[in-house]
Design a protein around this motif. Structure first.
Motif, PDB file in Angstrom:
ATOM      1  N   PRO A  76      79.799  16.686 -66.171  1.00 41.76           N
ATOM      2  CA  PRO A  76      79.990  15.295 -66.589  1.00 41.76           C
ATOM      3  C   PRO A  76      81.280  15.192 -67.391  1.00 41.76           C
ATOM      4  O   PRO A  76      81.640  16.129 -68.110  1.00 41.76           O
ATOM      5  CB  PRO A  76      78.764  15.011 -67.468  1.00 41.76           C
ATOM      6  N   ASP A  81      81.493  10.202 -70.107  1.00 43.35           N
ATOM      7  CA  ASP A  81      80.055  10.424 -69.951  1.00 43.35           C
ATOM      8  C   ASP A  81      79.379  10.923 -71.223  1.00 43.35           C
ATOM      9  O   ASP A  81      78.190  11.228 -71.200  1.00 43.35           O
ATOM     10  CB  ASP A  81      79.801  11.459 -68.833  1.00 43.35           C
ATOM     11  N   VAL A 103      72.875  12.809 -65.169  1.00 42.45           N
ATOM     12  CA  VAL A 103      74.101  12.015 -65.318  1.00 42.45           C
ATOM     13  C   VAL A 103      74.910  12.021 -64.025  1.00 42.45           C
ATOM     14  O   VAL A 103      75.373  10.979 -63.556  1.00 42.45           O
ATOM     15  CB  VAL A 103      74.952  12.542 -66.491  1.00 42.45           C
ATOM     16  N   ARG A 107      76.102   9.025 -61.624  1.00 41.49           N
ATOM     17  CA  ARG A 107      77.527   8.793 -61.357  1.00 41.49           C
ATOM     18  C   ARG A 107      77.819   8.712 -59.863  1.00 41.49           C
ATOM     19  O   ARG A 107      78.627   7.909 -59.413  1.00 41.49           O
ATOM     20  CB  ARG A 107      78.363   9.906 -61.987  1.00 41.49           C
TER      21      ARG A 107
END
Lengths: 137, 53
Positions: A76, A81, A103, A107
């Motif tokens: 990330p 992030d 995450v 994304r």
């Protein structure tokens, strides 16, 4: 370090449990990885999941996974992030490896392949982007 | 008795079919659903931060 090609779509993210299952030879991880590649898509593996896999099994051999053409190792973004990663880490009770996988799944709009599907439950429900390795079938 | 090669191929194709469907299912998850889930995650994290303070 490899990164997803901007022209390619990341279809799948592997978490630590998926990495370990891949290395153990599970067809339930090898086949979805192959399917993604056949569709011209990438499979993202968070670096922290690789680190966690090695921590759990110091003898784990990651070479086959990392040499697969469609597999990219990613992290990330530590700036854009950071808040998201912190929130997921708190939500997942400090599991930074799982947080990174979640995450990246967000994304990329990808699916998350995992052997811990209930770890990612939100509001008591397994999110639609979670793909259980055993499939429950 | 060891699996015959054709058994392995059948099993492999069943697995491929299953995950092909799973990838299609994931691709159909609406972005707004993901966003709503993310809001829950952020709210829970914020609440835990407040409780820890």
């Amino acid at each position: 370090m490899s990164h997803p090609d901007a022209a390619r779509h990341v279809a799948l993210v592997l978490d630590t449990t998926a990495v370990l299952a891949y290395v153990a030879g599970s067809m339930h991880v090898h086949e979805p990885v192959l399917l993604a590649g056949e569709a011209g898509d990438d499979v993202a593996v968070p670096v922290v999941c690789l680190i966690e896999a090695v921590r759990r099994d110091p003898k784990v051999d990651l070479r086959d996974l990392l040499h697969a053409d469609q597999v990219v190792t990613v992290m990330p973004d530590r700036h854009s992030d950071a808040d998201l990663l912190a929130d997921w880490s708190i939500f997942l009770d400090g599991r930074e490896d799982a947080a990174a996988a979640a995450v990246l799944t967000y994304r990329y709009g990808a699916g998350l392949l995992t052997n811990e599907p209930d770890l990612y439950a939100i509001g008591g429900h397994r999110p639609g982007w979670v793909i259980s390795i055993d499939g429950g079938w | 008795m060891a699996d015959q090669p054709e058994d392995v191929d059948v099993e492999r194709e069943r697995i491929r079919e299953h995950y092909r469907a799973e990838l299609a299912r994931v691709a159909a998850v609406p972005a707004e659903v993901r966003e709503a889930e993310l809001r829950v995650v952020r709210e829970v994290a914020a609440a835990r931060r407040r409780n820890a303070a």
